[in-house]
Design a protein around this motif. Structure first.
Motif, PDB file in Angstrom:
ATOM      1  N   ARG A  57       0.655  -1.223   0.010  1.00  0.00           N
ATOM      2  CA  ARG A  57       0.327  -0.145  -0.233  1.00  0.00           C
ATOM      3  C   ARG A  57       0.598   1.187  -0.195  1.00  0.00           C
ATOM      4  NH1 ARG A  57      -4.557  -1.704  -2.132  1.00  0.00           N
ATOM      5  NH2 ARG A  57      -5.755  -3.476  -0.630  1.00  0.00           N
ATOM      6  N   GLU A  58       1.875   1.081   0.413  1.00  0.00           N
ATOM      7  CA  GLU A  58       2.730   2.649   0.775  1.00  0.00           C
ATOM      8  C   GLU A  58       3.340   2.524  -0.385  1.00  0.00           C
ATOM      9  OE1 GLU A  58       5.305   2.020   4.101  1.00  0.00           O
ATOM     10  OE2 GLU A  58       4.147   1.928   5.611  1.00  0.00           O
ATOM     11  N   ALA A  59       4.216   1.838  -1.403  1.00  0.00           N
ATOM     12  CA  ALA A  59       4.640   1.664  -2.515  1.00  0.00           C
ATOM     13  C   ALA A  59       3.255   1.881  -3.352  1.00  0.00           C
ATOM     14  CB  ALA A  59       4.933   0.170  -2.972  1.00  0.00           C
ATOM     15  N   GLN A  60       2.122   1.293  -3.083  1.00  0.00           N
ATOM     16  CA  GLN A  60       1.440   2.521  -4.555  1.00  0.00           C
ATOM     17  C   GLN A  60       0.454   3.643  -4.286  1.00  0.00           C
ATOM     18  OE1 GLN A  60      -1.915  -0.375  -3.177  1.00  0.00           O
ATOM     19  NE2 GLN A  60      -1.424  -2.195  -4.690  1.00  0.00           N
ATOM     20  N   ARG A  61       0.795   4.212  -2.419  1.00  0.00           N
ATOM     21  CA  ARG A  61       0.415   5.969  -2.551  1.00  0.00           C
ATOM     22  C   ARG A  61       1.623   6.238  -3.130  1.00  0.00           C
ATOM     23  NH1 ARG A  61      -2.184   8.885  -2.529  1.00  0.00           N
ATOM     24  NH2 ARG A  61      -3.091  10.587  -0.539  1.00  0.00           N
ATOM     25  N   GLU A 118      15.353  -5.947 -15.635  1.00  0.00           N
ATOM     26  CA  GLU A 118      15.301  -4.258 -15.433  1.00  0.00           C
ATOM     27  C   GLU A 118      15.912  -3.396 -17.096  1.00  0.00           C
ATOM     28  OE1 GLU A 118      17.684  -3.373 -11.416  1.00  0.00           O
ATOM     29  OE2 GLU A 118      18.581  -3.411 -12.823  1.00  0.00           O
ATOM     30  N   GLU A 119      16.963  -4.702 -18.158  1.00  0.00           N
ATOM     31  CA  GLU A 119      17.160  -3.836 -19.354  1.00  0.00           C
ATOM     32  C   GLU A 119      15.512  -3.999 -20.815  1.00  0.00           C
ATOM     33  OE1 GLU A 119      20.713  -5.930 -23.067  1.00  0.00           O
ATOM     34  OE2 GLU A 119      20.187  -5.944 -20.669  1.00  0.00           O
ATOM     35  N   GLN A 126      11.819   1.109 -13.670  1.00  0.00           N
ATOM     36  CA  GLN A 126      10.386   1.094 -14.179  1.00  0.00           C
ATOM     37  C   GLN A 126       9.648  -0.778 -13.804  1.00  0.00           C
ATOM     38  OE1 GLN A 126      13.390   2.527 -15.031  1.00  0.00           O
ATOM     39  NE2 GLN A 126      12.879   3.880 -16.521  1.00  0.00           N
ATOM     40  N   LEU A 127      11.464  -1.913 -13.411  1.00  0.00           N
ATOM     41  CA  LEU A 127      11.036  -2.809 -13.627  1.00  0.00           C
ATOM     42  C   LEU A 127      10.749  -3.338 -11.540  1.00  0.00           C
ATOM     43  CD1 LEU A 127      11.404  -6.091 -13.736  1.00  0.00           C
ATOM     44  CD2 LEU A 127      13.519  -6.062 -12.593  1.00  0.00           C
ATOM     45  N   GLU A 128      10.658  -2.108 -10.595  1.00  0.00           N
ATOM     46  CA  GLU A 128       9.853  -2.197  -9.951  1.00  0.00           C
ATOM     47  C   GLU A 128       8.442  -0.963 -10.068  1.00  0.00           C
ATOM     48  OE1 GLU A 128      11.981   0.453  -7.263  1.00  0.00           O
ATOM     49  OE2 GLU A 128      13.769  -0.867  -6.967  1.00  0.00           O
ATOM     50  N   TYR A 135       1.897  -7.684 -10.118  1.00  0.00           N
ATOM     51  CA  TYR A 135       2.526  -8.752  -9.256  1.00  0.00           C
ATOM     52  C   TYR A 135       2.238  -8.526  -7.627  1.00  0.00           C
ATOM     53  CZ  TYR A 135       3.434 -10.032 -13.855  1.00  0.00           C
ATOM     54  OH  TYR A 135       4.138 -10.502 -14.763  1.00  0.00           O
ATOM     55  N   GLY A 136       1.633  -6.748  -7.705  1.00  0.00           N
ATOM     56  CA  GLY A 136       1.568  -6.610  -5.585  1.00  0.00           C
ATOM     57  C   GLY A 136       2.913  -6.897  -5.014  1.00  0.00           C
ATOM     58  N   VAL A 137       3.817  -7.027  -5.883  1.00  0.00           N
ATOM     59  CA  VAL A 137       5.246  -6.726  -5.425  1.00  0.00           C
ATOM     60  C   VAL A 137       5.836  -5.986  -4.860  1.00  0.00           C
ATOM     61  CG1 VAL A 137       7.698  -8.076  -4.999  1.00  0.00           C
ATOM     62  CG2 VAL A 137       5.923  -8.989  -5.893  1.00  0.00           C
ATOM     63  N   ALA A 138       5.968  -5.514  -2.969  1.00  0.00           N
ATOM     64  CA  ALA A 138       7.129  -3.767  -3.225  1.00  0.00           C
ATOM     65  C   ALA A 138       8.199  -3.862  -3.647  1.00  0.00           C
ATOM     66  CB  ALA A 138       6.566  -3.670  -1.435  1.00  0.00           C
ATOM     67  N   PRO A 139       8.603  -3.064  -3.755  1.00  0.00           N
ATOM     68  CA  PRO A 139      10.257  -3.244  -4.326  1.00  0.00           C
ATOM     69  C   PRO A 139      11.066  -3.467  -3.982  1.00  0.00           C
ATOM     70  CG  PRO A 139       9.326  -0.802  -4.362  1.00  0.00           C
ATOM     71  CD  PRO A 139       8.494  -1.805  -3.662  1.00  0.00           C
ATOM     72  N   GLU A 140      10.509  -3.287  -2.298  1.00  0.00           N
ATOM     73  CA  GLU A 140      11.845  -3.889  -0.695  1.00  0.00           C
ATOM     74  C   GLU A 140      11.782  -5.608  -0.967  1.00  0.00           C
ATOM     75  OE1 GLU A 140       8.930  -2.122   1.554  1.00  0.00           O
ATOM     76  OE2 GLU A 140       9.966  -2.100  -0.433  1.00  0.00           O
ATOM     77  N   ARG A 141      10.864  -5.961  -1.794  1.00  0.00           N
ATOM     78  CA  ARG A 141      10.763  -7.809  -1.693  1.00  0.00           C
ATOM     79  C   ARG A 141      10.849  -8.304  -3.591  1.00  0.00           C
ATOM     80  NH1 ARG A 141      10.119  -9.967   3.249  1.00  0.00           N
ATOM     81  NH2 ARG A 141       8.814  -7.599   4.551  1.00  0.00           N
ATOM     82  N   LEU A 142      11.264  -7.263  -4.078  1.00  0.00           N
ATOM     83  CA  LEU A 142      11.739  -7.478  -5.612  1.00  0.00           C
ATOM     84  C   LEU A 142      12.583  -9.260  -5.881  1.00  0.00           C
ATOM     85  CD1 LEU A 142      11.084  -8.051  -9.038  1.00  0.00           C
ATOM     86  CD2 LEU A 142      12.800  -5.630  -8.809  1.00  0.00           C
ATOM     87  N   ASP A 143      13.429  -8.874  -4.667  1.00  0.00           N
ATOM     88  CA  ASP A 143      14.914  -9.508  -5.018  1.00  0.00           C
ATOM     89  C   ASP A 143      14.128 -11.090  -4.912  1.00  0.00           C
ATOM     90  OD1 ASP A 143      16.846  -8.356  -6.412  1.00  0.00           O
ATOM     91  OD2 ASP A 143      18.024  -7.979  -4.687  1.00  0.00           O
TER      92      ASP A 143
END
Length: 217
Positions: A57-61, A118-119, A126-128, A135-143
């Motif tokens: 939600r914070e990332a979406q906001r 990313e490429e 952009q990937l984040e 997929y509802g994945v927050a940036p800090e959970r991407l890896d």
């Protein structure tokens, strides 16, 4: 279960809770108080689930600062809490199936996958954004999500199949049985054969919701 929940399932294989949520604080899974799910000897607490939902939600906001647009995003992801729990459980099931098959993923492999994505996406940000929106994945959970996807791919390869085939899902089903996945009925139930969360009819949920309605009438 006292906080109000605020993601779509993260896995490429792969929000609010009912308004009566405060009334349900004492009506969850009595065998595992405070747990949203128990997977093997690991508890996924309600607080951990809510934190994951909050991250999205914070990332979406942050990505959609306009109030009206943000509310539209929230409305489109109304099942975020249950979908998030599904993803958290499936992550553990997949990891167990990969371990059973002798499959592992290195940090270098994750970074190589991320670099390629990313490429394709046009850059890290952009990937984040793509992973958050689709997929509802927050940036800090991407890896962590990419690691699981690599595990899924390598597990399928070890079985001589791909992630869309029954053989792959049978391996997940076996892992689900070994882990004896137990969901708090507030969030549904775990279908072992499909390795998926399913909604269930819970009598006490209807009764408490109805009682709350009568009290406010």
């Amino acid at each position: 279960m006292h906080r109000r929940s605020r993601r779509r399932s993260a896995l490429l294989l792969t929000a609010a809770i009912v308004a009566a949520a405060p009334l349900l604080a004492a009506c969850g899974n009595d065998a595992h108080p405070g747990a949203a799910a128990v997977v093997g000897d690991q508890r996924i607490t309600v607080a951990q689930l809510e934190n994951r939902v909050d991250e999205v939600r914070e990332a979406q906001r942050a990505a959609v600062p306009d109030d009206a647009q943000y509310q539209q995003v929230v409305a489109r992801t109304g099942t975020l809490t249950r979908d998030t729990l599904h993803g958290m459980v499936l992550d553990q099931v997949l990891h167990r199936a990969a371990q059973d098959a002798g499959v592992s993923v290195t940090r270098k492999e994750v970074q190589q996958m991320r670099g390629g994505l990313e490429e394709q996406a046009g850059g890290p940000e952009q990937l984040e954004t793509v992973w958050l929106q689709q997929y509802g994945v927050a940036p800090e959970r991407l890896d962590a999500n990419l690691r699981l996807q690599l595990e899924a791919q390598k597990l399928a390869q070890s079985l001589g199949t791909d992630t869309s085939r029954p053989e792959f899902w049978q391996a997940l089903s076996k892992a689900s049985k070994k882990l004896d996945v137990d969901l708090n009925p507030r969030y549904g139930a775990w279908d072992v054969e499909k390795s998926s969360r399913v909604d269930t009819e819970v009598p006490w949920l209807r009764e408490v919701t109805a009682a709350g309605t009568q009290q406010t009438a």
